[in-house]
Design an enzyme around this catalytic site. Structure first.
Site, PDB file in Angstrom:
ATOM      1  CB  CYS A 157      -0.932  -0.016   1.203  1.00 18.29           C
ATOM      2  SG  CYS A 157      -2.135  -1.353   1.182  1.00 18.29           S
ATOM      3  NE  ARG A 177      -1.464  -1.474  -3.332  1.00 20.69           N
ATOM      4  CZ  ARG A 177      -2.584  -1.948  -2.811  1.00 20.69           C
ATOM      5  NH1 ARG A 177      -3.744  -1.404  -3.144  1.00 20.69           N
ATOM      6  NH2 ARG A 177      -2.568  -2.962  -1.961  1.00 20.69           N
ATOM      7  CG  ASP A 180      -9.516   1.261   6.062  1.00 23.64           C
ATOM      8  OD1 ASP A 180     -10.075   2.266   6.537  1.00 23.64           O
ATOM      9  OD2 ASP A 180      -9.829   0.104   6.386  1.00 23.64           O
ATOM     10  CG  HIS A 218     -10.469   3.299   0.323  1.00 28.48           C
ATOM     11  ND1 HIS A 218      -9.255   3.127  -0.329  1.00 28.48           N
ATOM     12  CD2 HIS A 218     -10.511   2.334   1.280  1.00 28.48           C
ATOM     13  CE1 HIS A 218      -8.610   2.112   0.207  1.00 28.48           C
ATOM     14  NE2 HIS A 218      -9.346   1.616   1.190  1.00 28.48           N
ATOM     15  CE1 TYR A 220     -13.082  -1.630   1.940  1.00 21.09           C
ATOM     16  CE2 TYR A 220     -11.466  -0.622   3.405  1.00 21.09           C
ATOM     17  CZ  TYR A 220     -11.776  -1.427   2.315  1.00 21.09           C
ATOM     18  OH  TYR A 220     -10.767  -2.036   1.611  1.00 21.09           O
TER      19      TYR A 220
END
Length: 276
Positions: A157, A177, A180, A218, A220
């Site tokens: 990540c 990349r 969370d 992002h 969730y």
């Protein structure tokens, strides 16, 4: 309010208000019950933290910095890809029956390469160049090795660090990349801020800026109410970061080589599921 709290609040509000939902797409991550783990995301978030002014730790919730540093030293010092070398359970979900996460993270940093100056792995090359070639614009680590991706249990990540010396300050760009935001955002910021301080100290430099570039930032779907509650909390001033200034060898640092003075935070835990 700590600067890290402000950045986090601004980031997640941007994602929630302007982000793209992948609810209609077929996604890879799953919740423990097998349900697809959808997200709301924002592409290309860039944050700058001046470590010389303030240590970038959140106070909206407690960040377990020593555990975060154990992970970063597992990767950068031990150059390990086996969870049995890590005094934490962060990577348990991605380890095989032998404890290996495959040719990922620390494994990639530990691969040696031949240079005119000698044989170095990626970490030792950084340490060498900061002492001998501080004006270089080529002081970079990269663990996103396409040749070995199929042998990694999790693609990296946070995959690249670019170091740059400006005067007596060591600056760095952390490229990620995917992130969370609830589970890992400030965790990664803290651990790479500590790493920057450690490398600066052994290189005879002072810590400067950490620039964090996130391609896919992002939240969730099941984290959204938790995020909303988190950013409604009281914020405190950032603590003072103190590093043991007697250490001159990068490989001598431990998770106990630093302390946070006057770290105030909201004690209520944020319990959240992790998508795999």
């Amino acid at each position: 309010m700590s600067y890290a709290d402000k950045v986090f609040i601004d980031n997640v509000n941007t994602i929630l208000n302007e982000g793209f939902s992948d609810e209609a797409l077929d996604v890879r991550p799953r919740w423990e019950d097998g349900t697809p783990a959808h997200t709301v995301k924002k592409f290309g978030i860039v944050n700058r933290y001046d470590i010389s002014k303030e240590f970038p730790i959140m106070t909206l919730r407690r960040i377990f910095v020593k555990t975060a540093v154990k992970e970063i030293l597992w990767i950068w010092q031990k150059k390990s890809n086996n969870i049995h070398d890590l005094d934490a359970h962060i990577w348990d979900s991605w380890a095989d029956e032998n404890g290996s996460i495959g040719k990922a993270y620390g494994y990639q940093l530990g691969v040696k390469h031949i240079y005119p100056e000698g044989e170095f792995d990626q970490v030792d090359r950084v340490l060498y160049d900061l002492k001998h070639n501080p004006a270089s614009r080529r002081i970079i680590t990269n663990i996103y090795n396409h040749e070995d991706l199929h042998e990694m249990n999790l693609y990296p990540c946070a995959y690249s660090m670019t170091f740059n010396v400006t005067g007596d300050r060591l600056n760095a760009v952390l490229n990620q990349r995917s992130q969370d935001m609830l589970a890992a955002n400030n965790w990664n910021v803290c651990q790479y801020a500590v790493l920057l301080c450690m490398i600066a100290q052994v290189s005879g430099l002072k810590p400067g800026e950490l620039v964090h570039v996130i391609a896919d930032a992002h939240i969730y779907d099941r984290h959204i109410p938790m995020i909303r509650e988190l950013i409604s909390r009281q914020s405190y001033d950032a603590p003072q970061f103190v590093l043991d200034d007697s250490i001159t060898d990068f490989y001598s640092f431990t998770a106990d080589s630093f302390k946070l003075v006057d770290y105030k935070y909201n004690a209520e835990e944020v319990k959240f599921p992790v998508a795999i």
